[in-house]
Design a protein around this motif. Structure first.
Motif, short mmCIF file in Angstrom:
data_model
loop_
_atom_site.label_atom_id
_atom_site.label_comp_id
_atom_site.label_asym_id
_atom_site.label_seq_id
_atom_site.Cartn_x
_atom_site.Cartn_y
_atom_site.Cartn_z
N LYS A 585 0.83 -1.20 0.00
CA LYS A 585 0.00 0.00 0.00
C LYS A 585 0.87 1.26 0.00
O LYS A 585 0.59 2.22 -0.74
N ALA A 586 1.92 1.27 0.80
CA ALA A 586 2.79 2.45 0.85
C ALA A 586 3.40 2.72 -0.51
O ALA A 586 3.48 3.88 -0.96
N ARG A 587 3.82 1.69 -1.20
CA ARG A 587 4.39 1.87 -2.53
C ARG A 587 3.33 2.32 -3.53
O ARG A 587 3.60 3.16 -4.39
N PHE A 588 2.13 1.78 -3.40
CA PHE A 588 1.04 2.19 -4.30
C PHE A 588 0.73 3.68 -4.14
O PHE A 588 0.44 4.37 -5.13
N GLU A 589 0.81 4.19 -2.92
CA GLU A 589 0.50 5.59 -2.66
C GLU A 589 1.71 6.51 -2.87
O GLU A 589 1.61 7.72 -2.67
N GLY A 590 2.84 5.94 -3.26
CA GLY A 590 4.02 6.75 -3.55
C GLY A 590 4.77 7.22 -2.32
O GLY A 590 5.55 8.18 -2.40
N LEU A 591 4.58 6.57 -1.17
CA LEU A 591 5.32 6.94 0.02
C LEU A 591 6.77 6.48 -0.09
O LEU A 591 7.07 5.48 -0.76
N GLU A 592 7.64 7.18 0.56
CA GLU A 592 9.04 6.76 0.63
C GLU A 592 9.14 5.52 1.52
O GLU A 592 8.63 5.52 2.65
N THR A 593 9.79 4.49 1.03
CA THR A 593 9.91 3.24 1.78
C THR A 593 11.36 2.76 1.78
O THR A 593 11.68 1.70 1.24
#
Length: 605
Positions: A585-593
């Protein structure tokens, strides 16, 4: 001893000690004083992070490990608000507390164990992402649009349109290969998080991976251990569910949770496009070739991977039936026949018992020692404090039980398990004496830590006894020992020359690593790049070192971008699907991971 540690010891109550430690830990983190934060840990200490700091599943050890983790993660994580969520407790010189805190990205829970010297164990686990919380409880969807709306479409019409367009007009962000319990649980998580995903299953119906197994198969784990996310089993569900009942539940669950799910669909190839940062996945959907371009592919093909079908000389000459245990049709056709089952773990015992019940002459070929634990003893002494009606009465919910289990780092888990199996040995001493007197080769694991550590280290080498062991002990199931040398037209011949007449041979010979499926669908180079799945690197039997600290490749980033693995028993499918779904989900929303501690590859299979 430093003043910092002295002040921890001086606090008057367990709650005061925890609050004091949390306040100084947060102060050090706020000041970005990595060394001061690390000094709050004992020399022998363990911090297990599930995504919240590391965007990984990572355990570090000792003050140097803590300092390394914080040095790599602290600035981006920006943690704050550390607090207890219920009163701290103390037992045998260890203070324990449930904690909550926030990070820049989300909200987290954890567990802390303090000794006089400082923190002994710390669990930190991400539970939700800020701004992307699941639509549940007070945020649940309304379900209806009140008023008069021209051209209104019903829920069923919207679902039908979604099912028709996904994979064609609209591409999934995640493709999950395998629609068994793991794929279904992950699919439900991703659905609730709003991540466009698609679970691809080659069977005709959800649940067929259970439905098609041998007819007497039942779960050996109890109901309290086996709930799926969001929708627990009803309170009248049997303690040990038959496989067809589980299959029907999975089919119903898939529908109720609206998991995007293709049946009769087999992935035939998957190619990573490094320029476009996406996969090209080809699916044979009931004869139609469909091209998918997800950003991420999750292999949920079963923790045990591909069946290990041995290749013995003479197999092509054998005139009877022979098959791997995963393809065993059940005992009905073998009444009055001579059956040889190669193997002595869970499937071997179940199949031997069912064949004996249906009038077959059964011989089990034990190739190496096996750990046996009686089901009643395991339920009481091994699981009763976490997963049982007793646990629920004590306030230990499924979520809390999962976190308690997760809070024990794998390095020291044997310390917690060895006393359990010593107690089981004492309780069932007569049972083990009779079993060994019958010639069965039994072990307690390399270090006496029993079933759970064998499962975590190698995923094999044990049987939860639900009756078959009594048949072994009294000789109803015959025993033979050694390796298979070859087959003849009507027998199995062992390496010492023992010849076992056979009308049917069942190879209960286990499974290979999950990256074997990667080799088939993506290529051997990619399979080697990600390496072996499962195991801890404990340097015990079938779990070669070096020490990993976490399950290899499971539920976390791998050395192949966009490639993930999800599997395990129902408990693990439930618990770890949350962390995998949050990472996606974080990657889908473009969050830095930024991933800390990406696992190195030491073993290819």
């Amino acid at each position: 001893m430093t003043q910092t540690v002295d002040r921890i010891a001086e606090a008057s109550t367990p709650q005061a000690r925890v609050e004091d430690w949390l306040a100084r830990f947060e102060a050090a983190l706020t000041a970005r004083d990595v060394e001061a934060a690390a000094a709050l840990f004992a020399v022998d200490s363990y911090w297990r992070d599930l995504v919240s700091f590391t965007w990984n599943l990572k355990t570090v050890e000792g003050r140097d490990g803590v300092a390394g983790l914080l040095g790599g993660c602290l600035e981006a994580t920006d943690p704050s608000g550390f607090r207890t969520s219920e009163p701290a407790t103390e037992s045998d010189g260890v203070t324990e507390a449930w904690i909550e805190f926030e990070t820049a990205a989300g909200r987290a829970k954890g567990h802390l164990r303090l000794k006089e010297e400082g923190a002994w164990t710390l669990l930190t686990s991400l539970r939700e992402l800020k701004g992307f919380e699941e639509s549940q409880r007070e945020r649940r969807p309304k379900g209806v649009e009140h008023g008069v709306v021209r051209g209104r479409r019903s829920w069923a019409e919207k679902r039908a349109e979604e099912q028709e367009t996904l994979g064609y007009g609209e591409q999934p962000y995640v493709v999950v290969i395998g629609g068994g319990q793991g794929g279904i649980a992950l699919g439900a998580r991703l659905r609730q998080l709003g991540v466009p995903s698609l679970v691809v299953e080659r069977n005709d119906r959800p649940g067929d991976s259970w439905r098609k197994r041998y007819k007497n198969l039942c779960l050996h784990d109890p109901v309290w251990y086996d709930h799926l996310p969001y929708l627990p089993f009803p309170e009248n569900w049997p303690v040990f569910a038959p496989k067809d009942k589980i299959a029907d539940w999975l089919e119903m669950y898939t529908r109720l949770m609206e998991v995007p799910y293709w049946t009769r669909s087999a992935v035939t190839s998957a190619v990573w496009d490094d320029d476009a940062k996406q996969w090209h996945v080809t699916v044979d959907r009931d004869g139609e070739q469909v091209a998918l371009t997800p950003k991420h592919v999750v292999f949920a093909t079963g923790m045990s991977g591909k069946p290990n079908l041995p290749s013995f000389p003479g197999m092509d000459e054998f005139e009877g039936d022979q098959h791997h245990s995963s393809q065993h049709p059940g005992p009905d056709a073998y009444a009055g026949k001579k059956a040889v089952v190669v193997g002595s773990n869970n499937s071997a015992h179940d199949i031997c018992a069912a064949l004996w019940e249906h009038g077959a002459d059964v011989t089990m070929v034990q190739r190496s020692s096996t750990h046996i634990v009686k089901s009643d003893s395991l339920m009481d002494l091994g699981l009763g404090d976490l997963y049982s009606e007793r646990a629920l009465a004590a306030g230990v919910t499924t979520e809390k039980a999962d976190l308690i289990f997760a809070s024990i780092p794998y390095r020291i888990m044997p310390e917690f398990q060895i006393p359990v199996y010593q107690a089981i040995h004492e309780r069932d001493a007569d049972f083990y004496a009779r079993l060994e007197a019958a010639g069965f080769k039994h072990d307690w694991g390399d270090d006496g830590s029993g079933l759970f550590m064998k499962y975590l280290r190698r995923g094999s080498g044990y049987y939860i006894d639900v009756g078959a062991s009594e048949l072994v002990a009294n000789g109803s199931i015959k025993l033979a020992h050694g390796q298979v040398d070859h087959l003849t037209a009507n027998s199995v011949v062992l390496s010492d020359g023992t010849e076992l007449e056979a009308d049917v041979v069942v190879y209960a010979t286990g499974y290979g690593s999950m990256n074997g499926w990667v080799a088939d669908l993506v290529g051997q180079e990619t399979a080697d790049r990600v390496g072996k799945c499962w195991g801890l690197g404990s340097e015990t039997t079938k779990d070669p070192g070096p020490w990993e600290g976490e399950q290899r490749n499971m539920w976390k980033p791998t050395q192949q971008e966009g490639l993930w693995f999800h599997g395990g028993n129902l408990h693990q499918s439930r618990h770890y699907s949350l962390y995998l779904a949050l990472q996606l989900k974080a990657r889908f929303e473009g969050l830095e991971t930024p991933v800390y501690g990406l696992q190195d590859v030491h073993h290819l299979s």
